[in-house]
Design a protein around this motif. Structure first.
Motif, PDB file in Angstrom:
ATOM      1  N   ARG A  44       0.786  -1.087   0.072  1.00 30.62           N
ATOM      2  CA  ARG A  44       0.031  -0.026   0.038  1.00 30.62           C
ATOM      3  C   ARG A  44       0.863   1.224  -0.091  1.00 30.62           C
ATOM      4  O   ARG A  44       1.795   1.388   1.018  1.00 30.62           O
ATOM      5  CB  ARG A  44      -0.900   0.040   1.136  1.00 30.62           C
ATOM      6  N   ARG A  48       3.956   7.318  -5.057  1.00 32.19           N
ATOM      7  CA  ARG A  48       4.593   5.988  -5.831  1.00 32.19           C
ATOM      8  C   ARG A  48       5.711   6.876  -6.698  1.00 32.19           C
ATOM      9  O   ARG A  48       5.385   7.721  -7.261  1.00 32.19           O
ATOM     10  CB  ARG A  48       3.683   5.196  -6.703  1.00 32.19           C
ATOM     11  N   SER A 118     -11.496   3.195  -6.305  1.00 30.24           N
ATOM     12  CA  SER A 118     -10.030   2.508  -6.853  1.00 30.24           C
ATOM     13  C   SER A 118     -10.157   2.315  -8.413  1.00 30.24           C
ATOM     14  O   SER A 118      -9.404   2.508  -9.050  1.00 30.24           O
ATOM     15  CB  SER A 118      -9.490   1.514  -6.016  1.00 30.24           C
ATOM     16  N   GLY A 124      -4.671   5.664  -9.532  1.00 28.93           N
ATOM     17  CA  GLY A 124      -4.732   4.796  -8.760  1.00 28.93           C
ATOM     18  C   GLY A 124      -4.577   4.968  -7.355  1.00 28.93           C
ATOM     19  O   GLY A 124      -3.734   4.385  -6.340  1.00 28.93           O
ATOM     20  N   GLN A 127      -6.673   3.184  -2.227  1.00 30.97           N
ATOM     21  CA  GLN A 127      -6.237   1.939  -2.214  1.00 30.97           C
ATOM     22  C   GLN A 127      -6.636   1.293  -0.679  1.00 30.97           C
ATOM     23  O   GLN A 127      -7.086   1.984   0.179  1.00 30.97           O
ATOM     24  CB  GLN A 127      -4.576   2.057  -2.018  1.00 30.97           C
ATOM     25  N   MET A 135     -11.355   1.936   2.170  1.00 30.07           N
ATOM     26  CA  MET A 135     -10.267   2.562   1.207  1.00 30.07           C
ATOM     27  C   MET A 135      -9.572   3.779   1.802  1.00 30.07           C
ATOM     28  O   MET A 135     -10.115   4.421   3.012  1.00 30.07           O
ATOM     29  CB  MET A 135     -11.117   3.196   0.190  1.00 30.07           C
ATOM     30  N   LYS A 137      -6.302   6.801   1.415  1.00 27.91           N
ATOM     31  CA  LYS A 137      -5.386   7.579   0.255  1.00 27.91           C
ATOM     32  C   LYS A 137      -4.647   8.630   0.724  1.00 27.91           C
ATOM     33  O   LYS A 137      -4.869   9.006   2.083  1.00 27.91           O
ATOM     34  CB  LYS A 137      -6.511   8.099  -0.909  1.00 27.91           C
TER      35      LYS A 137
END
Length: 206
Positions: A44, A48, A118, A124, A127, A135, A137
């Protein structure tokens, strides 16, 4: 004669990110700091770092070749979009856009963990928190901002490649580019993101 003055409501200061891809070394310090701050398990990630590459050699028709090879790093999280797909597809209104700063957040009192947000988000961002069955984020580190501190990704980047603030101010200073290879077209959700592309990177909607 008395003159009436129209009082206009104060417009909100939509927050956004500026990513200087020309500076990003791909060290992933921002990604690790975000995982640590939010106590995220393996798999998770709210932020990114991607390595993007492409291009090749093109025959110039004169016995030679031109090259347009590119490779660069891009750090991406939730873009707190103007038209967030996650919010539009949430059946319980758990996913919502805050008044005032435009941060997209999850109301865990309403989230049923269906995952529609999602599936809908082209970036994306939302998560699944498997432990809670809900969920989760990037929330723009609202707790740190409330204390006058920077989001952890901004504070951690050793090269200063991530900045944040009112998106209007970021665009005025850095431009309005948010379409680079590797990202979905900005017309889908109108992300509050500005990117400085790496030298030689192809620019344009995917």
């Amino acid at each position: 004669m008395m003159k009436f003055v129209e009082i206009k409501p104060v417009s909100h200061q939509q927050l956004g990110f500026f990513i200087d891809s020309s500076l990003c070394s791909g060290c992933k310090a921002c990604q690790v700091a975000c995982k640590d701050k939010n106590d995220l398990e393996v798999g998770r990630r709210f932020r990114r770092v991607y390595e993007l590459h492409g291009g090749g050699f093109i025959d110039n028709g004169q016995g030679g070749y031109l090259n347009n090879v590119y490779a660069y790093n891009l750090s991406i999280s939730c873009n707190h979009c103007d038209d967030p797909a996650c919010v539009k597809h949430c059946p319980t209104t758990a996913m919502h856009k805050r008044e005032g700063d435009g941060i997209v957040m999850v109301n865990t009192d309403k989230c049923i963990g269906c995952g529609y947000c999602s599936w809908a988000c082209p970036y994306g961002a939302p998560q699944m928190n498997t432990q809670a069955g809900q969920m989760s984020k990037c929330d723009f580190c609202v707790d740190l901002q409330a204390k006058g501190e920077q989001p952890v990704c901004v504070a951690t980047c050793p090269l200063g490649a991530i900045k944040y603030g009112p998106i209007a101010a970021l665009r005025a200073q850095y431009g309005s580019l948010s379409d680079v290879q590797g990202l979905p077209g900005s017309t889908i959700t109108h992300p509050n993101l500005v990117v400085k592309a790496h030298s030689g990177a192809e620019v344009g909607s995917k």
